[in-house]
Design an enzyme around this catalytic site. Structure first.
Site, PDB file in Angstrom:
ATOM      1  CG  HIS A  60      57.131 -37.216 -70.861  1.00  0.00           C
ATOM      2  ND1 HIS A  60      56.764 -37.418 -69.810  1.00  0.00           N
ATOM      3  CD2 HIS A  60      57.496 -38.334 -71.342  1.00  0.00           C
ATOM      4  CE1 HIS A  60      57.349 -38.552 -69.289  1.00  0.00           C
ATOM      5  NE2 HIS A  60      57.144 -39.534 -70.552  1.00  0.00           N
ATOM      6  CE  LYS A  70      56.370 -31.019 -69.510  1.00  0.00           C
ATOM      7  NZ  LYS A  70      57.205 -31.712 -69.063  1.00  0.00           N
ATOM      8  CE1 TYR A 130      54.696 -31.624 -65.379  1.00  0.00           C
ATOM      9  CE2 TYR A 130      54.832 -32.776 -62.518  1.00  0.00           C
ATOM     10  CZ  TYR A 130      54.600 -32.999 -64.435  1.00  0.00           C
ATOM     11  OH  TYR A 130      54.221 -33.848 -64.864  1.00  0.00           O
ATOM     12  CG  ASP A 167      57.695 -42.085 -70.844  1.00  0.00           C
ATOM     13  OD1 ASP A 167      57.787 -41.464 -71.880  1.00  0.00           O
ATOM     14  OD2 ASP A 167      58.395 -42.149 -69.692  1.00  0.00           O
TER      15      ASP A 167
END
Length: 200
Positions: A60, A70, A130, A167
Protein backbone atom coordinates in the site's frame (compact mmCIF):
# COMPACT_ATOMS: atom_id res chain seq x y z
CA UNK A 1 16.45 4.41 15.42
CA UNK A 2 18.67 2.76 12.83
CA UNK A 3 18.33 3.52 9.10
CA UNK A 4 17.37 0.58 6.90
CA UNK A 5 18.88 -0.04 3.47
CA UNK A 6 16.09 1.96 1.80
CA UNK A 7 16.36 5.72 2.24
CA UNK A 8 13.46 7.01 4.32
CA UNK A 9 12.95 3.86 6.40
CA UNK A 10 14.17 3.19 9.93
CA UNK A 11 14.12 0.39 12.49
CA UNK A 12 13.34 1.49 16.06
CA UNK A 13 14.59 -0.74 18.86
CA UNK A 14 13.09 0.66 22.05
CA UNK A 15 14.20 -0.58 25.45
CA UNK A 16 12.01 -3.13 27.21
CA UNK A 17 11.76 -3.17 31.00
CA UNK A 18 10.26 -6.44 32.28
CA UNK A 19 9.50 -7.26 35.89
CA UNK A 20 7.25 -9.61 37.86
CA UNK A 21 4.19 -7.53 36.93
CA UNK A 22 4.75 -7.54 33.16
CA UNK A 23 6.76 -5.05 31.14
CA UNK A 24 7.05 -1.43 30.07
CA UNK A 25 8.44 -0.19 26.74
CA UNK A 26 8.42 3.35 25.31
CA UNK A 27 7.78 2.19 21.74
CA UNK A 28 7.79 5.72 20.31
CA UNK A 29 10.08 8.59 21.31
CA UNK A 30 9.49 11.97 19.68
CA UNK A 31 13.03 13.05 20.54
CA UNK A 32 14.65 9.97 18.99
CA UNK A 33 12.36 10.24 15.99
CA UNK A 34 13.34 13.87 15.36
CA UNK A 35 17.06 13.10 15.73
CA UNK A 36 16.79 10.34 13.12
CA UNK A 37 14.49 11.98 10.57
CA UNK A 38 15.09 15.70 11.10
CA UNK A 39 11.40 16.42 11.67
CA UNK A 40 8.51 15.55 13.96
CA UNK A 41 5.82 12.94 13.32
CA UNK A 42 2.61 14.83 12.66
CA UNK A 43 0.13 12.31 14.05
CA UNK A 44 -3.23 12.41 12.24
CA UNK A 45 -4.51 8.87 12.70
CA UNK A 46 -3.70 5.73 14.71
CA UNK A 47 -4.76 2.34 13.35
CA UNK A 48 -5.06 -1.18 14.70
CA UNK A 49 -5.27 -4.29 12.54
CA UNK A 50 -5.65 -7.92 13.63
CA UNK A 51 -4.81 -10.67 11.16
CA UNK A 52 -5.04 -14.44 10.99
CA UNK A 53 -1.87 -16.38 10.20
CA UNK A 54 -1.01 -15.99 6.51
CA UNK A 55 -2.97 -12.79 5.93
CA UNK A 56 -1.01 -10.53 3.59
CA UNK A 57 -1.83 -6.82 3.44
CA UNK A 58 -0.25 -4.51 0.86
CA UNK A 59 1.74 -3.28 -0.92
CA UNK A 60 0.00 0.00 0.00
CA UNK A 61 0.99 3.62 -0.63
CA UNK A 62 -0.60 7.04 -1.10
CA UNK A 63 -0.14 10.02 -3.42
CA UNK A 64 2.71 12.43 -2.64
CA UNK A 65 2.11 14.99 -1.29
CA UNK A 66 1.06 14.45 1.40
CA UNK A 67 1.13 10.62 1.21
CA UNK A 68 1.03 8.81 4.55
CA UNK A 69 4.09 8.06 6.63
CA UNK A 70 3.70 5.16 9.08
CA UNK A 71 5.31 4.16 12.36
CA UNK A 72 4.35 0.55 13.06
CA UNK A 73 4.81 -2.07 15.77
CA UNK A 74 3.39 -5.48 16.62
CA UNK A 75 1.70 -5.69 20.02
CA UNK A 76 0.58 -9.33 19.79
CA UNK A 77 2.02 -12.27 17.89
CA UNK A 78 4.42 -11.75 14.99
CA UNK A 79 4.41 -10.17 11.54
CA UNK A 80 6.78 -9.80 8.65
CA UNK A 81 6.88 -6.07 7.86
CA UNK A 82 8.10 -5.18 4.36
CA UNK A 83 9.18 -1.76 3.09
CA UNK A 84 9.17 -1.47 -0.71
CA UNK A 85 10.82 1.34 -2.64
CA UNK A 86 8.26 2.25 -5.29
CA UNK A 87 9.63 5.78 -5.84
CA UNK A 88 10.46 6.21 -9.51
CA UNK A 89 14.00 7.54 -9.83
CA UNK A 90 15.17 6.30 -6.43
CA UNK A 91 18.61 4.63 -6.27
CA UNK A 92 16.89 1.66 -4.61
CA UNK A 93 13.77 1.60 -6.79
CA UNK A 94 12.10 -1.86 -6.79
CA UNK A 95 14.12 -3.00 -3.77
CA UNK A 96 12.53 -4.15 -0.54
CA UNK A 97 13.56 -4.88 3.02
CA UNK A 98 11.78 -7.14 5.49
CA UNK A 99 11.81 -6.84 9.29
CA UNK A 100 10.20 -9.21 11.78
CA UNK A 101 8.01 -7.36 14.25
CA UNK A 102 6.77 -9.26 17.30
CA UNK A 103 5.61 -8.98 20.88
CA UNK A 104 9.00 -10.12 22.21
CA UNK A 105 11.49 -7.63 20.78
CA UNK A 106 8.94 -4.75 20.59
CA UNK A 107 10.75 -3.33 17.57
CA UNK A 108 9.05 -0.78 15.31
CA UNK A 109 9.48 0.38 11.71
CA UNK A 110 9.09 3.89 10.36
CA UNK A 111 8.56 4.40 6.64
CA UNK A 112 8.41 7.91 5.27
CA UNK A 113 6.12 9.35 2.63
CA UNK A 114 6.10 7.59 -0.75
CA UNK A 115 7.32 4.17 0.33
CA UNK A 116 5.25 1.04 -0.16
CA UNK A 117 4.24 -1.04 2.84
CA UNK A 118 3.13 -4.65 3.27
CA UNK A 119 2.74 -6.99 6.23
CA UNK A 120 2.19 -10.72 6.54
CA UNK A 121 0.88 -12.30 9.74
CA UNK A 122 3.15 -15.06 11.01
CA UNK A 123 0.79 -16.01 13.85
CA UNK A 124 -2.93 -15.96 14.45
CA UNK A 125 -4.30 -12.77 15.97
CA UNK A 126 -1.18 -10.87 14.88
CA UNK A 127 -1.91 -7.32 15.97
CA UNK A 128 -0.35 -4.32 14.28
CA UNK A 129 -0.50 -0.84 15.76
CA UNK A 130 0.51 2.06 13.56
CA UNK A 131 0.71 5.82 13.77
CA UNK A 132 0.00 7.73 10.55
CA UNK A 133 1.00 11.22 9.43
CA UNK A 134 -2.25 11.57 7.46
CA UNK A 135 -5.74 10.14 7.70
CA UNK A 136 -7.08 7.53 5.31
CA UNK A 137 -8.21 9.08 2.02
CA UNK A 138 -9.51 6.46 -0.45
CA UNK A 139 -9.06 8.68 -3.50
CA UNK A 140 -5.31 8.97 -2.79
CA UNK A 141 -4.68 5.34 -1.79
CA UNK A 142 -3.10 2.81 -4.16
CA UNK A 143 -1.56 -0.63 -4.15
CA UNK A 144 0.91 -2.87 -5.94
CA UNK A 145 0.40 -6.63 -6.03
CA UNK A 146 2.49 -8.12 -3.19
CA UNK A 147 3.19 -11.30 -5.18
CA UNK A 148 4.50 -9.46 -8.24
CA UNK A 149 7.42 -11.61 -9.46
CA UNK A 150 9.30 -8.49 -10.53
CA UNK A 151 9.45 -7.42 -6.89
CA UNK A 152 10.37 -10.91 -5.73
CA UNK A 153 9.49 -10.37 -2.08
CA UNK A 154 10.63 -13.41 -0.12
CA UNK A 155 7.41 -14.28 1.72
CA UNK A 156 7.55 -17.28 4.11
CA UNK A 157 7.36 -20.45 2.05
CA UNK A 158 5.34 -22.30 4.69
CA UNK A 159 2.42 -19.85 4.55
CA UNK A 160 -0.33 -19.61 1.94
CA UNK A 161 -0.90 -15.87 1.38
CA UNK A 162 -4.44 -14.69 2.13
CA UNK A 163 -5.17 -11.47 0.22
CA UNK A 164 -8.17 -9.16 0.17
CA UNK A 165 -10.01 -8.86 -3.14
CA UNK A 166 -8.60 -5.36 -3.52
CA UNK A 167 -4.99 -6.45 -2.99
CA UNK A 168 -5.43 -9.49 -5.24
CA UNK A 169 -6.59 -7.15 -8.04
CA UNK A 170 -3.77 -4.64 -7.56
CA UNK A 171 -1.53 -3.91 -10.55
CA UNK A 172 2.05 -5.09 -10.84
CA UNK A 173 4.76 -2.52 -10.20
CA UNK A 174 5.32 -2.09 -13.94
CA UNK A 175 1.60 -1.59 -14.55
CA UNK A 176 1.36 0.94 -11.72
CA UNK A 177 4.34 2.83 -13.16
CA UNK A 178 2.83 2.83 -16.65
CA UNK A 179 -0.45 4.14 -15.20
CA UNK A 180 1.39 7.02 -13.51
CA UNK A 181 0.37 5.88 -10.02
CA UNK A 182 3.82 5.69 -8.44
CA UNK A 183 5.40 8.62 -6.61
CA UNK A 184 8.65 10.11 -7.85
CA UNK A 185 11.75 10.07 -5.70
CA UNK A 186 12.27 13.78 -6.36
CA UNK A 187 8.78 14.66 -5.09
CA UNK A 188 9.28 12.55 -1.97
CA UNK A 189 12.63 14.16 -1.23
CA UNK A 190 11.18 17.63 -1.73
CA UNK A 191 8.32 16.86 0.64
CA UNK A 192 10.70 15.56 3.31
CA UNK A 193 12.72 18.75 3.00
CA UNK A 194 9.54 20.75 3.58
CA UNK A 195 8.92 18.78 6.77
CA UNK A 196 12.49 19.42 7.96
CA UNK A 197 12.27 23.15 7.22
CA UNK A 198 9.02 23.35 9.20
CA UNK A 199 10.73 21.64 12.13
CA UNK A 200 13.29 24.44 12.08
Amino acid sequence: MQPLSIDGAWLAQPPVFPDSRGLFSPWFSGEDFRKATGHDLDLRQANLSVSARGVLRGVHFADVPPSQAKYVTCVRGALLDVVVDIRVGSPTYRQWEAVRLDDQTRHAVYLSEGLGHAVMALTDDATLLYLCSEGFAPSREHGVHPLDPALGIDWPADLEPLLSDKDAAAPTLAEAENQGLLPSYADCQAYREQLRSRAG
